[in-house]
Design a protein around this motif. Structure first.
Motif, PDB file in Angstrom:
ATOM      1  N   VAL A 100      -2.907   5.524 -14.488  1.00 37.01           N
ATOM      2  CA  VAL A 100      -1.774   4.821 -13.880  1.00 37.01           C
ATOM      3  C   VAL A 100      -2.233   3.894 -12.756  1.00 37.01           C
ATOM      4  N   GLY A 101      -3.529   3.565 -12.740  1.00 37.83           N
ATOM      5  CA  GLY A 101      -4.034   2.551 -11.830  1.00 37.83           C
ATOM      6  C   GLY A 101      -4.437   3.031 -10.458  1.00 37.83           C
ATOM      7  N   VAL A 102      -4.645   4.343 -10.302  1.00 35.38           N
ATOM      8  CA  VAL A 102      -5.048   4.899  -9.006  1.00 35.38           C
ATOM      9  C   VAL A 102      -6.513   5.322  -9.094  1.00 35.38           C
ATOM     10  N   HIS A 103      -7.337   4.754  -8.227  1.00 34.87           N
ATOM     11  CA  HIS A 103      -8.781   4.986  -8.315  1.00 34.87           C
ATOM     12  C   HIS A 103      -9.358   5.699  -7.096  1.00 34.87           C
ATOM     13  N   THR A 104      -8.492   6.054  -6.148  1.00 36.38           N
ATOM     14  CA  THR A 104      -8.922   6.842  -4.994  1.00 36.38           C
ATOM     15  C   THR A 104      -8.065   8.093  -4.922  1.00 36.38           C
ATOM     16  N   VAL A 105      -8.703   9.249  -5.078  1.00 36.31           N
ATOM     17  CA  VAL A 105      -8.012  10.542  -5.002  1.00 36.31           C
ATOM     18  C   VAL A 105      -8.705  11.386  -3.935  1.00 36.31           C
TER      19      VAL A 105
ATOM     20  N   ARG B 109       0.858  -1.191   0.000  1.00 37.07           N
ATOM     21  CA  ARG B 109       0.000   0.000   0.000  1.00 37.07           C
ATOM     22  C   ARG B 109       0.893   1.241   0.000  1.00 37.07           C
ATOM     23  N   VAL B 110       0.521   2.206  -0.824  1.00 34.14           N
ATOM     24  CA  VAL B 110       1.278   3.458  -0.935  1.00 34.14           C
ATOM     25  C   VAL B 110       0.292   4.621  -0.898  1.00 34.14           C
ATOM     26  N   LEU B 111       0.653   5.673  -0.176  1.00 30.59           N
ATOM     27  CA  LEU B 111      -0.140   6.898  -0.125  1.00 30.59           C
ATOM     28  C   LEU B 111       0.728   8.043  -0.632  1.00 30.59           C
ATOM     29  N   CYS B 112       0.248   8.734  -1.669  1.00 28.74           N
ATOM     30  CA  CYS B 112       1.029   9.770  -2.347  1.00 28.74           C
ATOM     31  C   CYS B 112       0.404  11.144  -2.136  1.00 28.74           C
ATOM     32  N   PHE B 113       1.231  12.125  -1.785  1.00 35.67           N
ATOM     33  CA  PHE B 113       0.771  13.487  -1.576  1.00 35.67           C
ATOM     34  C   PHE B 113       1.347  14.423  -2.627  1.00 35.67           C
TER      35      PHE B 113
ATOM     36  N   TRP C 174       4.112   0.374  -9.793  1.00 33.25           N
ATOM     37  CA  TRP C 174       3.585  -0.227  -8.563  1.00 33.25           C
ATOM     38  C   TRP C 174       2.215  -0.851  -8.792  1.00 33.25           C
ATOM     39  N   THR C 175       1.304  -0.102  -9.370  1.00 32.84           N
ATOM     40  CA  THR C 175      -0.056  -0.628  -9.533  1.00 32.84           C
ATOM     41  C   THR C 175      -0.072  -1.830 -10.467  1.00 32.84           C
ATOM     42  N   ALA C 176       0.791  -1.831 -11.487  1.00 36.78           N
ATOM     43  CA  ALA C 176       0.882  -2.994 -12.384  1.00 36.78           C
ATOM     44  C   ALA C 176       1.336  -4.238 -11.632  1.00 36.78           C
ATOM     45  N   ALA C 177       2.086  -4.040 -10.551  1.00 34.35           N
ATOM     46  CA  ALA C 177       2.567  -5.160  -9.733  1.00 34.35           C
ATOM     47  C   ALA C 177       1.583  -5.518  -8.618  1.00 34.35           C
ATOM     48  N   GLY C 178       0.418  -4.872  -8.607  1.00 39.80           N
ATOM     49  CA  GLY C 178      -0.604  -5.209  -7.627  1.00 39.80           C
ATOM     50  C   GLY C 178      -0.597  -4.369  -6.372  1.00 39.80           C
ATOM     51  N   VAL C 179       0.202  -3.304  -6.333  1.00 39.71           N
ATOM     52  CA  VAL C 179       0.242  -2.427  -5.160  1.00 39.71           C
ATOM     53  C   VAL C 179      -0.979  -1.508  -5.184  1.00 39.71           C
ATOM     54  N   HIS C 180      -1.602  -1.326  -4.026  1.00 38.58           N
ATOM     55  CA  HIS C 180      -2.722  -0.396  -3.901  1.00 38.58           C
ATOM     56  C   HIS C 180      -2.167   0.995  -3.630  1.00 38.58           C
ATOM     57  N   VAL C 181      -2.500   1.961  -4.479  1.00 32.69           N
ATOM     58  CA  VAL C 181      -1.988   3.323  -4.347  1.00 32.69           C
ATOM     59  C   VAL C 181      -3.162   4.299  -4.265  1.00 32.69           C
TER      60      VAL C 181
END
Length: 250
Positions: A77-82, A12-16, A34-41
């Protein structure tokens, strides 16, 4: 400490970012990998970007447009929560009101990596050090230690069930070159990075020039890390917050 994800896998990664598009310039290639490797971002954008743009839209119209642009770019880029903090563009400060929101979000997501803008000014290209960028990095860095892991910081969060959390890693982007210590090869996902940047049309009056600049920067970062000719990379200042040898207090 050299970053080694084998020591603690990234799930899991949280980006600011300070503004919509900051993460796409600084880190979206790494995020796509990361998201392609299954990481939740997840993303958190601190200001609405309401002072950006090149036309006569109202601040409300600009905010709505830039939120939409960021959601579209993130999805690519695979991020669905902003998350949007809603701070005013150009007025971001590392205040306790902002820091408390950072702490709350980190304790909610409980990521292995928090990624944020660098809090130090970059004198090579001062545009990278917009005051909001520096404030984003400072607020996140202050929040991470000690508040995120101290149950007595913002005790109302602990009372609400958001327990203190020891973050393993802080990744900072937009760093002064001398601070960078980790490069990520994004050659395979570079086209996704460009496509994400193209979503921010309100900010790019000359898209080809923007793309040439981004490509040249990523080529230079790859060369700096000894990657193969033609490779493209993003670079970070990676900080171990809670490593194997970390003890209470320091």
């Amino acid at each position: 400490m050299v970053f080694d994800p084998a020591l603690r896998p990234i799930r899991r990664v949280l980006c600011f970012g300070a503004h919509p598009d900051d993460l796409d310039f600084g880190a979206s290639g790494t995020v796509a990998a990361w998201t392609a490797a299954g990481v939740h971002v997840e993303y958190c954008i601190m200001t609405d970007g309401d002072a950006g743009g090149f036309d006569d839209r109202t601040a409300e119209e600009i905010t709505e447009m830039r939120h939409a642009e960021q959601r579209a770019a993130a999805a690519l880029v695979g991020v669905h929560t902003v998350h949007f903090m809603g701070e005013r563009d150009g007025f971001l400060e590392p205040s306790h009101a902002v820091m408390k929101q950072v702490v709350e979000l980190i304790r909610t997501v409980r990521p292995e990596v928090v990624l944020a803008m660098h809090p130090e000014r970059n004198w090579e290209r001062i545009q990278r050090s917009h005051p909001d960028h520096l404030a984003c990095g400072e607020a996140v860095t202050r929040a991470i230690y000690p508040a995120v892991e101290n149950p007595f910081s913002y005790p109302e969060l602990e009372a609400a069930g958001l327990a203190a959390y020891k973050l393993p890693w802080l990744w900072l982007y937009g760093a002064p070159t001398e601070r960078e210590n980790h490069g990520v090869d994004i050659s395979a996902v570079f086209d996704l990075k460009l496509e994400a940047l193209r979503q921010h049309l309100s900010q790019h009056p000359d898209v080809p020039a923007m793309e040439r600049y981004v490509r040249s920067q990523c080529l230079a970062k790859a060369r700096a890390y000894g990657m193969k000719d033609g490779a493209l990379a993003e670079a970070f200042h990676v900080v171990a917050v809670n490593a194997a040898d970390t003890i209470a207090g320091f």
